[in-house]
Write a protein that holds these residues in place. Sequence first.
Motif, short mmCIF file in Angstrom:
data_model
loop_
_atom_site.label_atom_id
_atom_site.label_comp_id
_atom_site.label_asym_id
_atom_site.label_seq_id
_atom_site.Cartn_x
_atom_site.Cartn_y
_atom_site.Cartn_z
N GLY A 191 0.81 -1.22 0.00
CA GLY A 191 0.00 0.00 0.00
C GLY A 191 0.84 1.26 0.00
N LEU A 192 1.96 1.24 0.74
CA LEU A 192 2.82 2.42 0.79
C LEU A 192 3.50 2.67 -0.56
CD1 LEU A 192 4.15 4.68 2.41
CD2 LEU A 192 5.87 3.04 3.18
N ALA A 193 3.95 1.60 -1.21
CA ALA A 193 4.58 1.76 -2.53
C ALA A 193 3.59 2.36 -3.53
CB ALA A 193 5.11 0.42 -3.02
N VAL A 194 2.37 1.82 -3.55
CA VAL A 194 1.36 2.33 -4.48
C VAL A 194 1.00 3.78 -4.12
CG1 VAL A 194 -1.01 2.04 -5.28
CG2 VAL A 194 0.45 0.04 -4.97
N GLY A 195 0.80 4.04 -2.82
CA GLY A 195 0.42 5.38 -2.40
C GLY A 195 1.49 6.41 -2.69
N TYR A 196 2.74 6.04 -2.50
CA TYR A 196 3.83 6.98 -2.76
C TYR A 196 3.91 7.34 -4.24
CZ TYR A 196 8.59 8.77 -3.23
OH TYR A 196 9.68 9.53 -3.55
N VAL A 197 3.82 6.34 -5.11
CA VAL A 197 3.90 6.59 -6.55
C VAL A 197 2.72 7.46 -7.00
CG1 VAL A 197 3.81 5.52 -8.83
CG2 VAL A 197 5.22 4.50 -7.03
N LEU A 198 1.52 7.14 -6.52
CA LEU A 198 0.35 7.93 -6.90
C LEU A 198 0.46 9.37 -6.40
CD1 LEU A 198 -2.57 5.38 -6.34
CD2 LEU A 198 -1.53 6.10 -8.50
N SER A 199 0.98 9.54 -5.19
CA SER A 199 1.12 10.89 -4.65
C SER A 199 2.11 11.71 -5.47
CB SER A 199 1.56 10.84 -3.19
OG SER A 199 2.88 10.31 -3.05
N LEU A 200 3.17 11.07 -5.99
CA LEU A 200 4.12 11.79 -6.84
C LEU A 200 3.45 12.24 -8.14
CD1 LEU A 200 7.46 9.78 -6.46
CD2 LEU A 200 6.77 11.89 -5.31
N PHE A 201 2.60 11.39 -8.70
CA PHE A 201 1.88 11.78 -9.91
C PHE A 201 0.91 12.92 -9.63
CE2 PHE A 201 3.08 7.55 -11.64
CZ PHE A 201 3.52 7.97 -12.89
N MET A 202 0.44 13.03 -8.38
CA MET A 202 -0.50 14.09 -8.00
C MET A 202 0.21 15.37 -7.57
SD MET A 202 -3.24 11.93 -5.74
CE MET A 202 -3.94 13.47 -5.13
N ASN A 203 1.53 15.38 -7.55
CA ASN A 203 2.26 16.50 -6.95
C ASN A 203 1.90 17.84 -7.60
OD1 ASN A 203 4.01 18.01 -5.46
ND2 ASN A 203 5.82 16.81 -5.94
N ARG A 204 1.89 17.87 -8.92
CA ARG A 204 1.59 19.12 -9.61
C ARG A 204 0.17 19.58 -9.31
NH1 ARG A 204 -0.99 20.66 -14.14
NH2 ARG A 204 -0.23 22.55 -15.23
N ALA A 205 -0.78 18.63 -9.34
CA ALA A 205 -2.16 19.01 -9.05
C ALA A 205 -2.31 19.49 -7.62
CB ALA A 205 -3.08 17.81 -9.31
N LEU A 206 -1.60 18.86 -6.69
CA LEU A 206 -1.66 19.29 -5.29
C LEU A 206 -1.10 20.70 -5.14
CD1 LEU A 206 -0.51 16.01 -3.51
CD2 LEU A 206 -2.80 17.02 -3.42
N THR A 220 -1.23 23.10 -7.31
CA THR A 220 -2.18 24.10 -7.80
C THR A 220 -3.31 24.36 -6.81
OG1 THR A 220 -3.50 22.40 -8.96
CG2 THR A 220 -1.71 23.45 -10.19
N LEU A 221 -3.54 23.43 -5.87
CA LEU A 221 -4.58 23.65 -4.87
C LEU A 221 -4.24 24.79 -3.93
CD1 LEU A 221 -5.66 20.03 -3.80
CD2 LEU A 221 -6.72 21.57 -5.46
N GLN A 222 -2.97 25.19 -3.88
CA GLN A 222 -2.58 26.31 -3.02
C GLN A 222 -3.01 27.65 -3.63
OE1 GLN A 222 -1.36 24.91 -0.20
NE2 GLN A 222 -1.64 23.08 -1.46
N LEU A 223 -3.41 27.65 -4.89
CA LEU A 223 -3.86 28.86 -5.57
C LEU A 223 -5.36 29.03 -5.39
CD1 LEU A 223 -1.91 28.26 -8.90
CD2 LEU A 223 -1.20 29.74 -7.00
N PRO A 224 -5.90 30.21 -5.67
CA PRO A 224 -7.36 30.37 -5.65
C PRO A 224 -8.04 29.38 -6.57
CG PRO A 224 -6.28 32.51 -5.77
CD PRO A 224 -5.20 31.48 -5.92
N GLU A 225 -9.24 28.97 -6.21
CA GLU A 225 -9.90 27.89 -6.94
C GLU A 225 -10.14 28.25 -8.40
OE1 GLU A 225 -13.50 24.76 -6.09
OE2 GLU A 225 -12.20 25.58 -4.55
N ALA A 226 -10.43 29.52 -8.69
CA ALA A 226 -10.65 29.91 -10.08
C ALA A 226 -9.37 29.73 -10.89
CB ALA A 226 -11.11 31.37 -10.14
N VAL A 227 -8.23 30.08 -10.30
CA VAL A 227 -6.96 29.90 -10.99
C VAL A 227 -6.66 28.41 -11.18
CG1 VAL A 227 -4.49 30.36 -10.90
CG2 VAL A 227 -6.10 32.06 -10.05
N THR A 228 -6.93 27.61 -10.14
CA THR A 228 -6.70 26.17 -10.22
C THR A 228 -7.50 25.56 -11.37
OG1 THR A 228 -6.31 26.06 -7.84
CG2 THR A 228 -6.85 24.00 -8.96
N THR A 229 -8.75 25.95 -11.48
CA THR A 229 -9.60 25.41 -12.55
C THR A 229 -9.13 25.86 -13.92
OG1 THR A 229 -11.48 25.46 -11.02
CG2 THR A 229 -11.98 25.24 -13.36
N SER A 230 -8.67 27.11 -14.01
CA SER A 230 -8.20 27.61 -15.30
C SER A 230 -6.93 26.91 -15.77
CB SER A 230 -7.93 29.12 -15.21
OG SER A 230 -6.84 29.39 -14.35
#
Length: 368
Positions: free
Chosen positions: A235-250, A252-262
Motif C-alpha cells: 500500500g505504501l509503494a502504491v500510495g507513494y507513486v500515486l502521490s508523486l503523480f499528483m504532486n503538480r495538481a496538489l 495548484t490547490l494552493q492557488l485560488p480555486e478559479a486559478v486552479t480550474t483555469s
Amino acid sequence: MNAPTNAPRTIPSTLQAPDPQRLIRGYWHWRAKRQPWSLLIEKRALVVNTGLLIVLMLCSLASLAFGTLSIPIPDVLLTLQGEGTSMHTFVIEELRWPRLLAGGLAGAAFALAGCLMQTLARNRLATPGIIGIDNAATAFAVASVVGTGISLAPPAMALTGAAVATALAFGLAGATGTRGYRFIIAGLAIGAISGALTQVMLSSVALDDANAAYPWTVGSLNARAPSSVHALSIGLAVGYVLSLFMNRALATLQLPEAVTTSLGTHPGRVRLAGLILSVLLTGLAVSVAGPVGLIALLAPELARTISRPGSIPLTASFLAGAILMVLSDLAGRLALAPLEIPVGIITAVAGSPYLLWILLRKSPDINR
C-alpha cells in the motif's frame, strides 16, 4: 535632428522577456538529444532527500546494533552479509530487522498521509491523528481483538475504521469539505468518541483480552503480523507513486480555486483522490503500529522546514517519518532497558510540546 524611424527601440527592463536560464535557476535541466522532452530536477530537493536517506540508513544501522544486547557495527554489517555468528543472526534477523521494517514503513505511511492531509486542508494541524482517523482505526481494530463477534482481521478493521471516520468528518464539515476548521473540529469530536469506545471495550472484557488489545491503543511495534507489514509495504509503494503523480495538481490547490480550474485541474477530484490515499495509508499504518499519529504532524513539518518554501515535500516527509519512527522506537528500547516504552508514548512525549509550540507561535495556515 530626429532619430530615424527604423532605429531599434530599447525595451524597458520591466517589459523585457524573462531570461530562460533565470526561470530554471535552482534546478538541473536535462534535454534529451533528438527527443521532444526535457527533465527538471530541483537541486535543493535532491540534496535534502539524499541527506535524509543517509540519516535513515544510519538510524537503521543504530537500531540493529543497539539494545539490551549491543552488537558492534562491523558485526552488524557482517551479519547483514550472512557472515555473522548464530547469536547475532538470531537477534538481528528474527528480532530487530522485522521491528525496524515495520517501524520504518509505518512512519513513512503516517508522514505521507499527514503531508497529503495538510495540503488538502491547507492547515498544518489537519493530520489523520488530529482529525480522529487514528483513533477510529484503533477502535475498530480493538473491536476485532477483544472478541466482539466481528470476524474481520485487525488490519481490515483498521482500514474500515479510518474510512468511516473520514466519511463522518467529511459529512459533518458540510460544504467546506476538507478546508476550514469545521473539518478539524468534526474530526476531533470523532476521535474523542472513538477513544471513549475503545476504553469501554477494554474495560468490559476479560483481562487477557484487554492485555492483547492494549498495544493497539498506545502504539507498539512488538510482534506485528508479517501479513500486516506486507500489506503496508504494498500500500505504501502504491500510495507513494500515486502521490508523486499528483504532486503538480496538489501544488495548484494552493492557488485560488478559479486559478486552479483555469490551469486544467479539477479541485474536487484531486481532493477526493488525496483523501482516499491518506485514509488508505493511515489505516494500513495503524494496522501495524497502532495510533502513532503525531508522526504525521512532526515529519511533514520537519520536511517543510528544510525544503524549498512553497513546495509540497512528499519524499522528504516520507523519509522524515521513517527516521522519526525508527529513532522513537530505539529511544523506547534504550531509555529504561531492559524495560521497553511503547513507541506511541515516546512520540507523544516528544511531539506534544511541539504541537503546543505550533499552536502558540505559528499560524496554522500551511502557506504562512
